[in-house]
Design an enzyme around this catalytic site. Structure first.
Site, PDB file in Angstrom:
ATOM      1  N   ASP A  18       0.841  -1.196   0.000  1.00 19.26           N
ATOM      2  CA  ASP A  18       0.000   0.000   0.000  1.00 19.26           C
ATOM      3  C   ASP A  18       0.881   1.254   0.000  1.00 19.26           C
ATOM      4  OD1 ASP A  18      -2.201   1.622   0.107  1.00 19.26           O
ATOM      5  OD2 ASP A  18      -2.974   0.856   2.001  1.00 19.26           O
ATOM      6  N   CYS A  60      -5.615   4.288  -3.945  1.00 18.59           N
ATOM      7  CA  CYS A  60      -5.973   2.951  -3.462  1.00 18.59           C
ATOM      8  C   CYS A  60      -7.212   2.358  -4.108  1.00 18.59           C
ATOM      9  CB  CYS A  60      -6.180   2.995  -1.948  1.00 18.59           C
ATOM     10  SG  CYS A  60      -4.747   3.591  -1.015  1.00 18.59           S
ATOM     11  N   LYS A 113      -6.365  -5.191   3.334  1.00 18.10           N
ATOM     12  CA  LYS A 113      -7.214  -4.030   3.046  1.00 18.10           C
ATOM     13  C   LYS A 113      -8.037  -4.266   1.774  1.00 18.10           C
ATOM     14  CE  LYS A 113      -6.492   0.722   1.431  1.00 18.10           C
ATOM     15  NZ  LYS A 113      -5.541   1.838   1.416  1.00 18.10           N
ATOM     16  N   HIS A 115     -11.253  -2.136   0.590  1.00 18.38           N
ATOM     17  CA  HIS A 115     -11.504  -0.793   0.043  1.00 18.38           C
ATOM     18  C   HIS A 115     -12.389  -0.785  -1.193  1.00 18.38           C
ATOM     19  CE1 HIS A 115      -9.328   3.311   0.772  1.00 18.38           C
ATOM     20  NE2 HIS A 115     -10.615   3.329   1.045  1.00 18.38           N
ATOM     21  N   HIS A 215       1.199   2.593   3.992  1.00 14.91           N
ATOM     22  CA  HIS A 215       0.191   3.644   4.103  1.00 14.91           C
ATOM     23  C   HIS A 215       0.330   4.387   5.437  1.00 14.91           C
ATOM     24  CE1 HIS A 215      -3.732   5.618   4.186  1.00 14.91           C
ATOM     25  NE2 HIS A 215      -3.954   5.210   2.949  1.00 14.91           N
ATOM     26  N   ASP A 267       0.001  -0.634  -5.023  1.00 15.86           N
ATOM     27  CA  ASP A 267      -1.260  -0.135  -5.574  1.00 15.86           C
ATOM     28  C   ASP A 267      -1.145   1.257  -6.183  1.00 15.86           C
ATOM     29  OD1 ASP A 267      -0.939   1.246  -3.180  1.00 15.86           O
ATOM     30  OD2 ASP A 267      -3.041   1.082  -2.591  1.00 15.86           O
ATOM     31  N   ASN A 268      -0.130   2.001  -5.828  1.00 14.84           N
ATOM     32  CA  ASN A 268       0.027   3.331  -6.425  1.00 14.84           C
ATOM     33  C   ASN A 268       1.384   3.900  -6.049  1.00 14.84           C
ATOM     34  OD1 ASN A 268      -2.512   3.871  -4.140  1.00 14.84           O
ATOM     35  ND2 ASN A 268      -0.482   4.698  -3.704  1.00 14.84           N
TER      36      ASN A 268
END
Length: 459
Positions: A18, A60, A113, A115, A215, A267-268
């Site tokens: 994350d 996310c 996670k 989301h 994160h 994820d990013n």
């Protein structure tokens, strides 16, 4: 989409970090430079294919939507994180990657996670996963209970949850800062237990492990606090490397390495918020922008006997591509009643062809087209190099050559205007397809079923 004849169905382990930036890991030029060597992840990268041009969505929720559906989030309506109690996530009409694999006889689990929906009907256990343990929304909710003035009568307490297919999800523990420190340890332990159980049952499995590191608040397990001497961020990265190593060690101990496909990705782009800000290495920007630092993320895949070891490629791959690629690996048929934006990359991953099956992609933030990439070129239609800096809608889009100018500092729109043509064609084709298949509106109810223009006009 059938598998090659004679190929046994592999187990699949997909670990998603994350907010892990391109420049954090040792194998991407970080590691010791960031205060924390990452030997286990670096070794994993050396045992398969590592990509330097793996691209994701802006943050996310949209990336996880793209991963689970093979569709750009502008189509699915899962375009941003929203607070608890508001409509969010994927509508039941969407067919997730877990549903595809489950239909092929895979045991499926999500540990981490989610989301993509925070109510009954939209939890992972409702969307193709046999079991789930983790958080329904985002890690920063762990700060609620220690925040002055927080009122649980106004904003509900955040919980770590557990769910099994066919049963209601239950709250397991309040997701506070202490639980935030412990959760990735739980995720690794549950993943290992799941793999042991399925190997014993001789059942192929899909373990989706969306970790919570890095994160914000980027704080480590107590066992890793002070481990690097370089602060919480580096300690958290050391913990993440250890958790990945625990999962890899279990695969080895179970003697299933040869028949287990492992993917590790992020994820990013890097964490934006200080004091936990990360790095994208040579690229500019963080998540929530259309800079290369937002688009490019770490990615590696190991599948012994299928993906040659030691390869590194700068070919363009997009997160949506994992959906059709893994579908082909297990012999699943893709949905034929909706556009799938991902393209099958297994022949590229396996080395049967040197080039990716993708030349470019469009890039939206929420519902606005921000940029598009094609080969080594990038065109910005909206310029916002830092989150919340304010979008500048460009009359003349900026054009960058990413090989010559990785930090996107010199617009070559005038001398290299020829490159605008293929980019404009790609954008036009996508937008025409959106007219034919209108986007699902954000917050759509469970019973929403998209209609094509032909259906809408009664044809």
């Amino acid at each position: 989409m059938a598998r090659s004849a004679g190929t046994a169905r592999p187990n699949i382990v997909l670990i998603l970090a994350d907010n892990l930036g391109w420049g954090e890991l040792g194998c991407y030029g970080g590691g010791v430079l960031r205060g924390a060597p990452t030997p286990r992840i670096d070794q994993l990268a050396s045992e398969g294919l590592r990509l330097t041009n793996f691209n994701v969505e802006s943050d996310c929720v949209p990336t996880r939507s793209a991963l689970m559906t093979g569709r750009h989030p502008i189509r699915t309506g899962a375009i941003q994180a929203v607070p608890a109690g508001l409509p969010q996530g994927l509508i039941p009409w969407e067919i997730t990657l877990a549903q595809l694999l489950s239909a092929r006889g895979y045991a499926t689990a999500c540990y981490g996670k989610w989301h993509l929906g925070d109510r009954e009907g939209r939890y992972p256990k409702d969307r193709g996963f046999d079991e789930w343990y983790g958080i329904p929304r985002t890690t920063n909710e762990s700060m609620f209970t220690s925040s002055p003035g927080y009122d649980p009568q106004v904003v509900p307490l955040p919980y770590v949850m557990e769910g099994r297919k066919g049963r209601r999800a239950i709250n397991v523990a309040i997701y506070d800062l202490q639980m935030r420190r412990r959760i990735d340890s739980d995720l690794a332990a549950r993943t290992r237990d799941f793999m042991r159980r399925k190997v014993k049952a001789k059942k192929p499995f899909f373990a989706y492990v969306p970790l919570t590191q890095l994160h914000y608040p980027t704080i480590p397990h107590r066992a890793f606090s002070g481990k690097t001497g370089a602060g919480d961020f580096a300690d958290s990265m050391a913990e993440m490397d250890h958790r990945v190593g625990q999962i890899l060690d279990e695969i080895s101990a179970l003697k299933i390495t040869a028949n287990t496909l492992v993917i590790f990705a992020s994820d990013n782009g890097p964490e934006f918020r200080r004091p936990w800000r990360g790095t994208a290495g040579p690229w500019s920007g963080t998540y929530h922008t259309s800079m290369e630092g937002a688009l490019r993320a770490p990615f590696m895949i190991r599948w012994p006997g299928h993906v040659p070891a030691g390869r590194v490629s700068n070919e363009i791959v997009h997160v949506t591509d994992l959906y059709p690629t893994l579908a082909r690996v297990v012999g699943a048929r893709l949905p034929s009643d909706r556009p799938i934006d991902g393209v099958d990359q297994i022949d590229f991953f396996s080395g049967k062809q040197p080039k990716s099956n993708r030349e470019g992609f469009v890039y939206y933030i929420k519902q606005e087209l921000r940029a598009a990439k094609w080969r080594n070129w990038k065109m910005h239609f909206v310029w916002e190099p830092e989150p919340n800096a304010g979008p500048n809608h460009l009359e003349s889009p900026y054009l960058f050559n990413l090989i010559q100018d990785p930090k996107e500092e010199t617009d070559v729109h005038t001398p290299a205007s020829w490159a605008r043509t293929p980019i404009r064609r790609m954008v036009h084709a996508f937008q025409e397809n959106l007219k034919k298949h209108p986007p699902i509106p954000p917050g759509a109810p469970d019973n929403y079923v998209p209609a094509t223009n032909h259906q809408r006009s009664g044809l």
